[in-house]
Design a protein around this motif. Sequence first.
Motif, PDB file in Angstrom:
ATOM      1  N   SER A   1      68.037  60.023  33.390  1.00  0.00           N
ATOM      2  CA  SER A   1      68.018  59.683  34.787  1.00  0.00           C
ATOM      3  C   SER A   1      66.884  59.071  35.070  1.00  0.00           C
ATOM      4  CB  SER A   1      67.683  60.821  36.073  1.00  0.00           C
ATOM      5  OG  SER A   1      66.008  61.467  35.341  1.00  0.00           O
ATOM      6  N   THR A   2      66.093  58.815  34.084  1.00  0.00           N
ATOM      7  CA  THR A   2      65.568  57.535  34.214  1.00  0.00           C
ATOM      8  C   THR A   2      66.162  55.846  33.649  1.00  0.00           C
ATOM      9  OG1 THR A   2      63.812  57.719  32.448  1.00  0.00           O
ATOM     10  CG2 THR A   2      63.347  58.496  34.087  1.00  0.00           C
ATOM     11  N   GLY A   3      66.960  55.685  33.218  1.00  0.00           N
ATOM     12  CA  GLY A   3      67.499  54.167  32.588  1.00  0.00           C
ATOM     13  C   GLY A   3      68.579  54.061  34.194  1.00  0.00           C
ATOM     14  N   SER A   4      68.454  53.021  33.749  1.00  0.00           N
ATOM     15  CA  SER A   4      69.331  51.947  34.718  1.00  0.00           C
ATOM     16  C   SER A   4      70.506  52.464  35.126  1.00  0.00           C
ATOM     17  CB  SER A   4      69.874  50.560  33.697  1.00  0.00           C
ATOM     18  OG  SER A   4      71.418  50.087  34.107  1.00  0.00           O
TER      19      SER A   4
ATOM     20  N   THR B   1      67.286  64.522  33.258  1.00  0.00           N
ATOM     21  CA  THR B   1      65.771  64.780  32.209  1.00  0.00           C
ATOM     22  C   THR B   1      65.809  63.182  31.733  1.00  0.00           C
ATOM     23  OG1 THR B   1      68.165  64.384  30.623  1.00  0.00           O
ATOM     24  CG2 THR B   1      67.850  66.640  30.597  1.00  0.00           C
ATOM     25  N   ALA B   2      64.514  63.363  31.423  1.00  0.00           N
ATOM     26  CA  ALA B   2      64.166  61.927  30.916  1.00  0.00           C
ATOM     27  C   ALA B   2      64.162  61.301  29.140  1.00  0.00           C
ATOM     28  CB  ALA B   2      63.146  61.599  31.732  1.00  0.00           C
ATOM     29  N   GLY B   3      63.813  61.106  29.119  1.00  0.00           N
ATOM     30  CA  GLY B   3      62.944  60.748  27.811  1.00  0.00           C
ATOM     31  C   GLY B   3      61.333  60.556  28.210  1.00  0.00           C
ATOM     32  N   ASN B   4      60.830  59.683  27.706  1.00  0.00           N
ATOM     33  CA  ASN B   4      59.147  59.267  27.615  1.00  0.00           C
ATOM     34  C   ASN B   4      58.586  58.817  29.262  1.00  0.00           C
ATOM     35  OD1 ASN B   4      59.561  56.700  27.358  1.00  0.00           O
ATOM     36  ND2 ASN B   4      58.668  57.061  25.291  1.00  0.00           N
ATOM     37  N   ASN B   5      59.351  58.558  29.976  1.00  0.00           N
ATOM     38  CA  ASN B   5      58.947  57.660  31.568  1.00  0.00           C
ATOM     39  C   ASN B   5      58.760  58.999  32.359  1.00  0.00           C
ATOM     40  OD1 ASN B   5      58.605  56.096  33.571  1.00  0.00           O
ATOM     41  ND2 ASN B   5      60.442  54.837  33.226  1.00  0.00           N
TER      42      ASN B   5
ATOM     43  N   ALA C   1      73.541  57.834  20.272  1.00  0.00           N
ATOM     44  CA  ALA C   1      74.068  58.964  19.926  1.00  0.00           C
ATOM     45  C   ALA C   1      73.712  60.168  20.537  1.00  0.00           C
ATOM     46  CB  ALA C   1      74.483  58.644  17.893  1.00  0.00           C
ATOM     47  N   ALA C   2      72.449  59.942  20.785  1.00  0.00           N
ATOM     48  CA  ALA C   2      71.185  61.140  21.152  1.00  0.00           C
ATOM     49  C   ALA C   2      71.950  61.774  22.706  1.00  0.00           C
ATOM     50  CB  ALA C   2      69.737  60.626  21.744  1.00  0.00           C
ATOM     51  N   GLY C   3      73.756  61.272  23.078  1.00  0.00           N
ATOM     52  CA  GLY C   3      74.044  61.715  24.422  1.00  0.00           C
ATOM     53  C   GLY C   3      74.834  62.250  23.846  1.00  0.00           C
TER      54      GLY C   3
ATOM     55  N   LYS D   1      69.795  48.245  25.036  1.00  0.00           N
ATOM     56  CA  LYS D   1      70.577  48.679  23.943  1.00  0.00           C
ATOM     57  C   LYS D   1      71.518  48.070  24.534  1.00  0.00           C
ATOM     58  CE  LYS D   1      73.279  51.231  21.289  1.00  0.00           C
ATOM     59  NZ  LYS D   1      75.117  51.572  21.680  1.00  0.00           N
ATOM     60  N   ILE D   2      72.574  48.977  25.253  1.00  0.00           N
ATOM     61  CA  ILE D   2      73.992  47.620  25.928  1.00  0.00           C
ATOM     62  C   ILE D   2      72.965  46.175  25.926  1.00  0.00           C
ATOM     63  CG2 ILE D   2      73.512  48.714  28.092  1.00  0.00           C
ATOM     64  CD1 ILE D   2      76.074  49.040  28.765  1.00  0.00           C
ATOM     65  N   THR D   3      72.622  45.657  26.535  1.00  0.00           N
ATOM     66  CA  THR D   3      72.169  44.629  26.469  1.00  0.00           C
ATOM     67  C   THR D   3      72.366  43.527  25.509  1.00  0.00           C
ATOM     68  OG1 THR D   3      71.175  44.468  28.665  1.00  0.00           O
ATOM     69  CG2 THR D   3      70.889  42.225  27.731  1.00  0.00           C
TER      70      THR D   3
HETATM   71  P1  NAD Z   1      68.424  52.856  29.652  1.00  0.00           P
HETATM   72  O1  NAD Z   1      68.031  52.676  28.412  1.00  0.00           O
HETATM   73  O2  NAD Z   1      68.709  51.795  30.499  1.00  0.00           O
HETATM   74  O3  NAD Z   1      68.726  54.566  30.319  1.00  0.00           O
HETATM   75  C1  NAD Z   1      68.857  55.785  28.880  1.00  0.00           C
HETATM   76  C2  NAD Z   1      68.494  57.450  29.210  1.00  0.00           C
HETATM   77  O4  NAD Z   1      68.725  58.041  28.281  1.00  0.00           O
HETATM   78  C3  NAD Z   1      66.960  57.215  29.749  1.00  0.00           C
HETATM   79  O5  NAD Z   1      66.831  57.878  30.517  1.00  0.00           O
HETATM   80  C4  NAD Z   1      66.013  57.668  28.701  1.00  0.00           C
HETATM   81  O6  NAD Z   1      65.065  57.718  27.821  1.00  0.00           O
HETATM   82  C5  NAD Z   1      67.628  58.070  28.287  1.00  0.00           C
HETATM   83  N1  NAD Z   1      67.018  58.671  26.831  1.00  0.00           N
HETATM   84  C6  NAD Z   1      67.325  57.353  25.325  1.00  0.00           C
HETATM   85  N2  NAD Z   1      67.157  57.905  24.446  1.00  0.00           N
HETATM   86  C7  NAD Z   1      66.427  59.817  24.490  1.00  0.00           C
HETATM   87  C8  NAD Z   1      67.023  60.709  23.618  1.00  0.00           C
HETATM   88  N3  NAD Z   1      66.829  60.078  22.901  1.00  0.00           N
HETATM   89  N4  NAD Z   1      66.869  61.781  24.348  1.00  0.00           N
HETATM   90  C9  NAD Z   1      66.901  62.160  25.622  1.00  0.00           C
HETATM   91  N5  NAD Z   1      67.022  61.222  26.523  1.00  0.00           N
HETATM   92  C10 NAD Z   1      66.812  59.786  25.899  1.00  0.00           C
HETATM   93  O7  NAD Z   1      70.226  52.943  29.344  1.00  0.00           O
HETATM   94  P2  NAD Z   1      71.587  52.878  29.625  1.00  0.00           P
HETATM   95  O8  NAD Z   1      71.608  51.202  30.088  1.00  0.00           O
HETATM   96  O9  NAD Z   1      70.937  53.030  31.712  1.00  0.00           O
HETATM   97  O10 NAD Z   1      72.376  53.153  29.686  1.00  0.00           O
HETATM   98  C11 NAD Z   1      73.255  54.614  29.349  1.00  0.00           C
HETATM   99  C12 NAD Z   1      74.259  54.383  29.085  1.00  0.00           C
HETATM  100  O11 NAD Z   1      75.090  53.975  29.637  1.00  0.00           O
HETATM  101  C13 NAD Z   1      74.597  53.938  27.589  1.00  0.00           C
HETATM  102  O12 NAD Z   1      75.268  54.468  27.099  1.00  0.00           O
HETATM  103  C14 NAD Z   1      75.445  52.888  28.131  1.00  0.00           C
HETATM  104  O13 NAD Z   1      76.302  52.148  27.328  1.00  0.00           O
HETATM  105  C15 NAD Z   1      76.278  53.192  28.803  1.00  0.00           C
HETATM  106  N6  NAD Z   1      76.384  51.701  30.299  1.00  0.00           N
HETATM  107  C16 NAD Z   1      74.944  51.114  31.134  1.00  0.00           C
HETATM  108  C17 NAD Z   1      75.994  50.129  31.543  1.00  0.00           C
HETATM  109  C18 NAD Z   1      74.362  49.520  32.966  1.00  0.00           C
HETATM  110  O14 NAD Z   1      74.895  48.566  33.262  1.00  0.00           O
HETATM  111  N7  NAD Z   1      73.106  49.700  32.500  1.00  0.00           N
HETATM  112  C19 NAD Z   1      76.681  50.689  31.676  1.00  0.00           C
HETATM  113  C20 NAD Z   1      77.965  50.783  31.466  1.00  0.00           C
HETATM  114  C21 NAD Z   1      77.209  51.819  30.467  1.00  0.00           C
END
Ligand code: NAD
Length: 384
Positions: free
Chosen positions: A9-12, A34-38, A102-104, A205-207
């Motif tokens: 939930s804390t990611g993009s 769920t979140a990582g460390n934020n 792959a953590a997902g 990572k995706i960037t």
């Molecule tokens: P991000 O790095 O912004 O966020 C990742 C999230 O996963 C965070 O909440 C982080 O805390 C959590 N996380 C990371 N490692 C973890 C672990 N080992 N255990 C538990 N939680 C963990 O990433 P994002 O850009 O939001 O991308 C998320 C997924 O969506 C990726 O698979 C990406 O390919 C896909 N995606 C993203 C976008 C985008 O615009 N950001 C577009 C299409 C697809």
Amino acid sequence: MKKLTILGSTGSIGVSTLDIVAANPDRFEVVALTAGNNLELLAKQIQSFSPRMVSVLNADLALELDRMLTGTKPEIFHGVPGLIAAATATDTNMVVAAIVGAAGLVPTAAAIAAGKDVALANKETLVTAGRLMMDLVREKGVKLYPVDSEHSAVFQSLEGQSRKDLKRIILTASGGPFLTLPLERLTQVSVDDALNHPNWSMGQKITIDSATMMNKGLEVIEARWLFDVSTEQIDVHIHPQSIIHSMVEYVDGCVMAQLGVPDMKAPIAYALTYPERVTTGVKPLDLTKLTGLTFFEPDNARFPCLGLAYRAMADGESMPAVMNAANEIAVDAFLRGRITFTEIAKLIEMTMDAHHPHTLSVIEEVLTTDRWARQKARELLGLA
Ligand code: NAD
Ligand code: MG
């Protein structure tokens, strides 16, 4: 009422998902985050959305979060068991899979196994274990909605059509920040250059994956599984304006496309509310303001990662998981300044060359393959 678990939930993607939830309080309830460390952001999200459970990376972070929170607290879990608990929470009926990498895989698989519908952003789940995941989706009769913008575009372009009439899928790609950089300068680009995506704001990572175009390679594999087509039926066109998010060509020569300004809120919302549509705050598309829409073939010399993805699919079932794991190690090494940009593709290729592909019958085998590839890539980097 959709009752949501948001993994990551804390990611993009996680943050954009919660924006949509906040704008539609009558439609959604948040059960788990769920979140990582934020922790700071997670604490704010807990305050705004009152989930009954949350999970963080490890036990120390769980304690720290507990200390930070005041008033009514959610139940706090941690680690992989915490992710699984959130993914399978009894009251949840849709899981947003937005962890990166792959953590997902394990929590997403757990959600499907528990009969939850999934809004899938975590493309790595289908890259590493596509056949197993799609078998599980069918067995459990759950719905898997694409969040990835290209796949949402394909999904929308397939609606109301007969699948037997599909000729090919055309995934569009922006080409990232290095589309026109002289090739000989690619070895010298900095991390900041690579993180400076022209059209999309996304996680790190995706960037980087977008700059190497490994992202499009992962998406070809994702599309192969989501839409049950062969990789030969999936083409990639570079489209630098990112207005057409992807297309489907039919046997009669007609092409269906989905257009919009590049903003992930649109495909996220569609995955959450399908078949309905809600307002998202995404800016309207003004075609009269566009200076042009262009399309061309990707250049293999500039983007070798795209070819590696097609090769991985041809090589055998375990190879995409190897490619994905090596890519995660390579991207991390690049972000830490240990390797150059062009060494990312080289490290992935060397790891793939060292692997003997085999079939995958259970998730545990995918995890073993993933660990093997990480270890091999680290060895090749001189880190193990
Ligand atoms: P991000 O790095 O912004 O966020 C990742 C999230 O996963 C965070 O909440 C982080 O805390 C959590 N996380 C990371 N490692 C973890 C672990 N080992 N255990 C538990 N939680 C963990 O990433 P994002 O850009 O939001 O991308 C998320 C997924 O969506 C990726 O698979 C990406 O390919 C896909 N995606 C993203 C976008 C985008 O615009 N950001 C577009 C299409 C697809
Ligand atoms: Mg995408």
